[in-house]
Structure formats: structure tokens, C-alpha cells
Write a protein that holds these residues in place. Structure first.
Motif, short mmCIF file in Angstrom:
data_model
loop_
_atom_site.label_atom_id
_atom_site.label_comp_id
_atom_site.label_asym_id
_atom_site.label_seq_id
_atom_site.Cartn_x
_atom_site.Cartn_y
_atom_site.Cartn_z
N ALA A 190 0.83 -1.21 0.00
CA ALA A 190 0.00 0.00 0.00
C ALA A 190 0.87 1.26 0.00
O ALA A 190 0.57 2.22 -0.73
CB ALA A 190 -0.92 -0.01 1.22
N LEU A 250 0.60 3.84 -3.08
CA LEU A 250 -0.02 5.14 -2.82
C LEU A 250 0.96 6.31 -2.84
O LEU A 250 0.57 7.44 -3.10
CB LEU A 250 -0.76 5.10 -1.48
CG LEU A 250 -1.94 4.12 -1.42
CD1 LEU A 250 -2.53 4.09 -0.02
CD2 LEU A 250 -2.99 4.49 -2.45
N ILE A 251 2.22 6.06 -2.55
CA ILE A 251 3.25 7.10 -2.59
C ILE A 251 4.30 6.64 -3.60
O ILE A 251 5.33 6.08 -3.23
CB ILE A 251 3.89 7.30 -1.19
CG1 ILE A 251 2.82 7.44 -0.11
CG2 ILE A 251 4.80 8.52 -1.20
CD1 ILE A 251 3.35 7.41 1.29
#
Length: 144
Positions: A41, A45-46
Motif C-alpha cells: 500500500a 499510494l506514494i
């Protein structure tokens, strides 16, 4: 300038895809810090920063992962359990204890099948009446 930005974007995308795939295919034992799902994740997400964090903090090298061994293959474990002479001494003491228990097992009060026999009748006391005077119920001289 647009070409440079396009190349940087392409390199960042390739790096992002590489880190997502690398994080996803690594076994859970090679993830440091948080769980495997959390690392995936973070990397998704980054995009670039998550990939950098994954490569610097989250990923363990294969050489860093402790190899699991059976206890009898581990020299440290074998060194901690004592030397063979200690084991021989312990075995000798246990055999002596077993021999003592076997000697106690020869007690004539016990039958070979392990059941305790009925106790022998106590000897007749001098003040007790003869067997013939007792009617079997312990009521001496009762009529009836």
C-alpha cells in the motif's frame, strides 16, 4: 525541457512499477517494519517516495534473513545442552533410580498384576472369642 520531464516521468514510472512488483513478490519474511500488505500500500499510494522507502527501510536482503535450522543442526544449541559426559552421567543416575524402583517393586505385599491383594486377617486376640462363638455378623450370642 519537456523531453527531460518526459524521461524523468518514464524513469519514475519504471521505478514505481519495479518497486511495486518487488514488494509484492518478496516473501513476508523479507519485509521489515510493517506487514507485506502495508508495504504494498505504501509503495502504490506514494509512488516514488514509497519505492525509495521500500528499498532502503522495508526490504531485507536474502543474506540478512535468518536461515531456519533444526535444533540438532545448530552448533550453538548443541553447545548449550551440555557435553556428552553430562548426558552419560544423567543417564547413569536415571538407571540407578529405575533399579531402585524395580527393587521396591519386589514388595511381597503387591501381586504381579499390580493389584493390591486383600489384607490378611489379623491374628486373634487373647480376649476375643473363638470363631465358633461368632455368628458371622459380629453379634456374639445373638439368637436368631
Amino acid at each position: 525541457m519537456a523531453r527531460v520531464l518526459l524521461i524523468i516521468a518514464l524513469v519514475a514510472t519504471v521505478f514505481w512499477v519495479y518497486t511495486v512488483v518487488d514488494c509484492a513478490v518478496q516473501p513476508a519474511t523479507r519485509h521489515r517494519g510493517v506487514s507485506k500488505a502495508a508495504w504494498v500500500a505504501i509503495v502504490v499510494l506514494i509512488p516514488v517516495l514509497g519505492g525509495i522507502l521500500w528499498l532502503t527501510v522495508g526490504r531485507m536482503r536474502a543474506s540478512q534473513v535468518a536461515e531456519r535450522r533444526a535444533p540438532d543442526d545448530d552448533p550453538e544449541f548443541l553447545g548449550r545442552i551440555g557435553s556428552i559426559s553430562d548426558q552419560d552421567e544423567r543417564i547413569r543416575r536415571l538407571e540407578e533410580e529405575l533399579a531402585q524402583l524395580d527393587a521396591e517393586g519386589d514388595d511381597p505385599r503387591w501381586t504381579p498384576d499390580g493389584q493390591k491383594p486383600t489384607p490378611p486377617e489379623p491374628p486373634a486376640r487373647a480376649d476375643s472369642p473363638e470363631k465358633g462363638d461368632d455368628d458371622g455378623r459380629g453379634t456374639r450370642g445373638a439368637v436368631g
